[in-house]
Design an enzyme around this catalytic site. Sequence first.
Site, short mmCIF file in Angstrom:
data_model
loop_
_atom_site.label_atom_id
_atom_site.label_comp_id
_atom_site.label_asym_id
_atom_site.label_seq_id
_atom_site.Cartn_x
_atom_site.Cartn_y
_atom_site.Cartn_z
N HIS A 14 12.35 -25.96 -70.13
CA HIS A 14 11.95 -26.21 -68.74
C HIS A 14 10.78 -27.19 -68.76
O HIS A 14 9.62 -26.80 -68.86
CB HIS A 14 11.55 -24.88 -68.08
CG HIS A 14 11.25 -24.98 -66.61
ND1 HIS A 14 11.39 -23.92 -65.75
CD2 HIS A 14 10.81 -26.01 -65.85
CE1 HIS A 14 11.05 -24.29 -64.52
NE2 HIS A 14 10.67 -25.56 -64.56
N HIS A 194 16.08 -23.76 -60.29
CA HIS A 194 14.80 -23.12 -60.05
C HIS A 194 15.04 -22.03 -58.99
O HIS A 194 15.65 -22.31 -57.95
CB HIS A 194 13.78 -24.11 -59.50
CG HIS A 194 13.19 -25.04 -60.52
ND1 HIS A 194 13.94 -25.81 -61.35
CD2 HIS A 194 11.88 -25.29 -60.84
CE1 HIS A 194 13.13 -26.51 -62.14
NE2 HIS A 194 11.88 -26.22 -61.86
N GLU A 197 10.54 -18.79 -58.00
CA GLU A 197 9.20 -19.30 -58.36
C GLU A 197 8.29 -18.93 -57.17
O GLU A 197 7.37 -18.14 -57.32
CB GLU A 197 9.26 -20.82 -58.57
CG GLU A 197 7.91 -21.47 -58.89
CD GLU A 197 7.98 -23.01 -58.97
OE1 GLU A 197 8.98 -23.60 -58.50
OE2 GLU A 197 7.02 -23.61 -59.50
N1 ADE Z 1 9.44 -30.23 -59.86
C1 ADE Z 1 8.55 -30.35 -60.85
N2 ADE Z 1 7.99 -29.18 -61.13
C2 ADE Z 1 8.54 -28.26 -60.30
C3 ADE Z 1 8.38 -26.87 -60.11
N3 ADE Z 1 7.52 -26.15 -60.83
N4 ADE Z 1 9.11 -26.29 -59.15
C4 ADE Z 1 9.96 -26.99 -58.41
N5 ADE Z 1 10.15 -28.29 -58.56
C5 ADE Z 1 9.45 -28.93 -59.50
ZN ZN Z 2 10.13 -26.70 -62.96
#
Ligand code: ADE
Ligand code: ZN
Length: 335
Positions: A14, A194, A197
Amino acid sequence: MKNFINNIPKAELHLHIEGSFEPELMFKIAQRNGIKLKYNSVEDLKKEYSFNNLQEFLDIYYEGAGVLINEQDFYDLTWAYLEKAHEQNIVHTEIFFDPQTHTERGIEFSTVINGIHKALEAGKTKLGISSKIIMCFLRHLDESEAIKTLEQALPYKDIIVAVGLDSSEVGHPPNKFERVFEKAIRKGFLTVAHAGEEGPTEYIWNSMKLLKVARIDHGIRAIEDDELMKQLATTQMPLTVCPLSNLKLKAVKKMEDLPLKVFLEKDILATVNSDDPAFFGGYINENFQAAADALALTKEDIAKLAENSFRASFLDSETKRARVNEVKEYYEKNK
Ligand code: ADE
Ligand code: ZN
């Protein structure tokens, strides 16, 4: 412990290549391309690296990427990351790139992918680092834009292993991209996304159900849903956790709140990664170290995370087995 972390062989799964853009290189390339950044110096830019959420970071990240114009720029960016990866004993890396960040500014898709790919090829021959490329769709843009991007990627199918989904998560759920992911799968791409998060656990569930992902990027909010935790463990769905990112973007209040140790205890295939190391204060080893310090990770935990990084990778099964054995041997010698 520091040496143990530094020297253990590991894969990174990642890593946004645009997020490895160090301010010094950013200024150098800006100058080379005759572009004036909003900031007067590296120091002024670094002062901006304090974020309250994902969006505040993304605004600066996209602005920095705006100085990348020529194939050489993408090559230099990727090469700088590979040198760092080599120093930190990353032997395999699967990097994200965001084509739309560049094609939206009039940069050709081919300029971006060729620069990155050539550097990765040099990384194989000169540094012995194997690699894969994952193309992310920007989820704040429309599905139609993602479909256009997928079409641009088709001639490069042999060098792009998977498609992913990044950028502003909340308000841009996985179902928005169901059709483009379906098309990508039909064309032979693997998928990742993703999820969890900043977004809710529902986004993790739907990334699995609707987007048929092979890995969840981040996924830390899975801790809020027992049934999901069980599902992740049963299916051995990998999570690419990024400790310093989660701390710097305030996805967790303090590193002690990161559920990484719990994931390991629950037999979830968690890995440690750096996300956007130039912005968050550390590459992969600093991420391992920060998590180890806050969560009292043992050498056995570190070895498990390194082993997981290969198991969760898109390497072929024979190479995976060989790498996992290297980690086990390293652990036995250095525990
Ligand atoms: N683009 C770059 N880093 C990211 C992240 N942590 N979450 C979503 N998009 C991203
Ligand atoms: Zn990311």
